[in-house]
Design an enzyme around this catalytic site. Structure first.
Site, short mmCIF file in Angstrom:
data_model
loop_
_atom_site.label_atom_id
_atom_site.label_comp_id
_atom_site.label_asym_id
_atom_site.label_seq_id
_atom_site.Cartn_x
_atom_site.Cartn_y
_atom_site.Cartn_z
N GLY A 214 0.76 -1.11 -0.19
CA GLY A 214 -0.05 0.14 0.13
C GLY A 214 0.84 1.20 -0.01
O GLY A 214 2.01 1.27 -0.31
N ASN A 215 0.30 2.44 0.27
CA ASN A 215 0.91 3.63 0.54
C ASN A 215 0.58 4.54 1.43
O ASN A 215 -0.71 4.04 2.24
CB ASN A 215 0.83 4.46 -1.00
CG ASN A 215 -0.42 4.67 -1.46
OD1 ASN A 215 -0.95 5.43 -0.88
ND2 ASN A 215 -0.91 4.04 -2.52
N ARG A 216 1.08 5.64 1.52
CA ARG A 216 0.37 6.49 2.74
C ARG A 216 -0.63 7.46 2.40
O ARG A 216 -0.84 8.26 3.18
CB ARG A 216 1.92 7.35 3.30
CG ARG A 216 2.88 6.70 3.82
CD ARG A 216 4.10 7.40 4.04
NE ARG A 216 4.01 8.82 4.15
CZ ARG A 216 4.66 9.61 3.61
NH1 ARG A 216 5.77 9.35 2.75
NH2 ARG A 216 4.62 11.07 3.88
N SER A 217 -1.43 7.58 1.54
CA SER A 217 -2.16 8.43 1.30
C SER A 217 -3.43 8.04 2.31
O SER A 217 -3.89 7.11 2.66
CB SER A 217 -2.95 7.96 0.00
OG SER A 217 -4.21 8.64 -0.44
N ALA A 281 -4.25 7.52 -4.69
CA ALA A 281 -2.77 7.17 -4.93
C ALA A 281 -2.98 5.61 -5.42
O ALA A 281 -3.06 4.68 -4.34
CB ALA A 281 -1.83 7.37 -3.84
#
Ligand code: PMT
Length: 409
Positions: A214-217, A281
């Protein structure tokens, strides 16, 4: 940072408070409305005045509080006419079964009900009552009557009630009521008649039942766009990846997890939209296989093969919206060559506008409440200062509107 909300700033709101034990929550609501810039006149029913002192409101709103029909305001005009007529929104929270009945029947036996009759403003009603009462046919009939006249009802929540019973009847939280006030006041805004599709948050690509790529959005940017578009009168559908942010009142929410789910949702919703704003994102890659059971460590290396996800903006290039080709807005989160990389996305993804954020700048990009963006279109480039995401959202929506109008010419 200012908590002012454009759609509420300088607007006259009459907050009617009736005699529910939830009346204390109306103080928090009055405070939120006032901080947002609204001029809040409070009208207490006799029941409410038994539960909460007018001074509690006055200290927050710095405006008179009305509770007696025969008490004239300072300027000696006829109070209910003045206060009712100047209101741009009447919000009754909490609304008891008794006050709902009085409003439905058009009774005018106190300051609040008389003001409502004198007012032409939209009426927002937030019921609060004990379990069983809310579902009683009489209450529902009165609410149906009020709805038919255009009133908006903010449904009470289910849960523990003051009586000790569990059930439906808890006053909606002040945050939700603030959102509802924005949505109702914004109905005639400059985006009225527009249908916007917004994406937010990061996608999660499962590796096994507990892990994901995943990512930090956080979703803050996309939620801010959806919120502001709603406050300006647009019909908004928000497709969000996993985010801790709560559903937005008055926005159609679609929660998804993976890029492929987001793609399916965007492709399904786009034909009913006038513009697509992709603030999400989206993970470009996903693990080729998601293990059914939790992957155990064995001491050996673990190699995960990643395969590409659909590029949602690219794949939806040919999908028409309600009025032909939708306005297409992409975001670019870049850590180097901001302008060159963003310009490449403008062309490759067939976009009308790219919101480029330099994620190396402090207070910009992921998770922050602010963002520093450069807007790129075929007309050129506009560098914006560091702005709260809500303010940036309004700038982006202004540009979307300008692009749509230019196309209509
Ligand atoms: O959510 P916040 O914490 O508030 O953070 C906001 C944000 C930084 C996530 C947001 O402002 C932002 O920049 N979003 C886009 C991030 C991104 O994925 O950029 P990108 O350069 O990888 O993608 C370019 C565009 O293509 C984006 O509009 C993206 O939604 C879209 N895309 C990307 C991959 C993919 N498979 N499909 C896509 O449609």
């Amino acid at each position: 940072m200012s908590a002012r909300i454009p759609v509420l700033d300088g607007r006259h709101v009459l907050l009617g408070v009736s005699g529910s034990i939830a009346a204390f929550k109306a103080v928090a609501l009055a405070s939120k409305l006032t901080q947002a810039g609204a001029l809040v006149d409070v009208a207490l029913t006799r029941g409410a005045a038994e539960l909460i002192r007018p001074l509690s409101f006055q200290a927050i709103t710095h405006r008179p509080v009305y509770s007696d029909p025969f008490e004239l305001p300072e300027d000696s005009e006829i109070g209910h006419v003045t206060v009712g007529r100047r209101a741009e929104l009447v919000l009754v929270a909490p609304a008891t079964a008794h006050t709902i009945a009085r409003l439905a029947l058009g009774l005018a036996d106190d300051f609040l009900t008389t003001s409502v009759l004198a007012s032409t403003a939209p009426l927002l009603i937030a019921p609060a009552m004990d379990a069983g009462m809310y579902d009683h046919p009489t209450v529902q009939e009165h609410l149906a009557r009020l709805r038919a006249r255009g009133a908006v009802i903010v449904e009470p929540a289910s849960g523990h009630l003051a009586s000790g019973l569990e059930g439906r009847g808890r006053l909606a939280e002040p945050e939700v009521l603030l959102e509802a006030a924005c949505a109702v006041l914004g109905r005639t805004g400059d985006l009225a008649g527009w249908s916007l599709l917004v994406t937010a948050g990061g996608t999660q690509e499962p590796l096994d039942p507990v892990r994901f790529v995943g990512n930090r959005s956080s979703g803050k940017m996309g939620f801010a766009i959806a919120q502001r578009a709603r406050d300006r009168g647009a019909q908004v559908t928000l497709i969000s990846g996993p985010s801790a942010l709560p559903d937005l009142y008055g926005v159609r929410m679609i929660r998804v997890t993976t890029a492929r789910e987001m793609y399916q949702a965007v492709a399904a919703e786009l034909p009913a939209s006038d513009a697509l704003l992709m603030a999400a994102a989206v993970a470009d890659f996903r693990p080729e296989h998601a293990a059914e059971q939790k992957i155990k460590k064995s001491g050996a290396e673990l190699v995960i093969r990643l395969v590409p996800n659909p590029d949602i903006l690219r794949e939806t290039r040919g999908i028409d919206g309600r009025r032909g080709r939708p306005i297409r807005v992409g975001f670019a989160a870049e850590s180097q060559d901001l302008i060159a990389n963003s310009r490449a996305k403008l062309e490759a993804k067939d976009l009308d506008l790219v919101v480029a954020n330099d994620i190396t700048q402090p207070g910009s990009g992921f998770e922050a409440d602010t963002n520093r963006a450069t807007l790129l279109s075929c007309d050129g480039l506009e560098e914006l200062p560091l702005l709260p995401k809500t303010v940036l959202a309004d700038v982006i929506l202004d540009r979307v509107l300008a692009l749509a109008r230019a196309r209509q010419r």
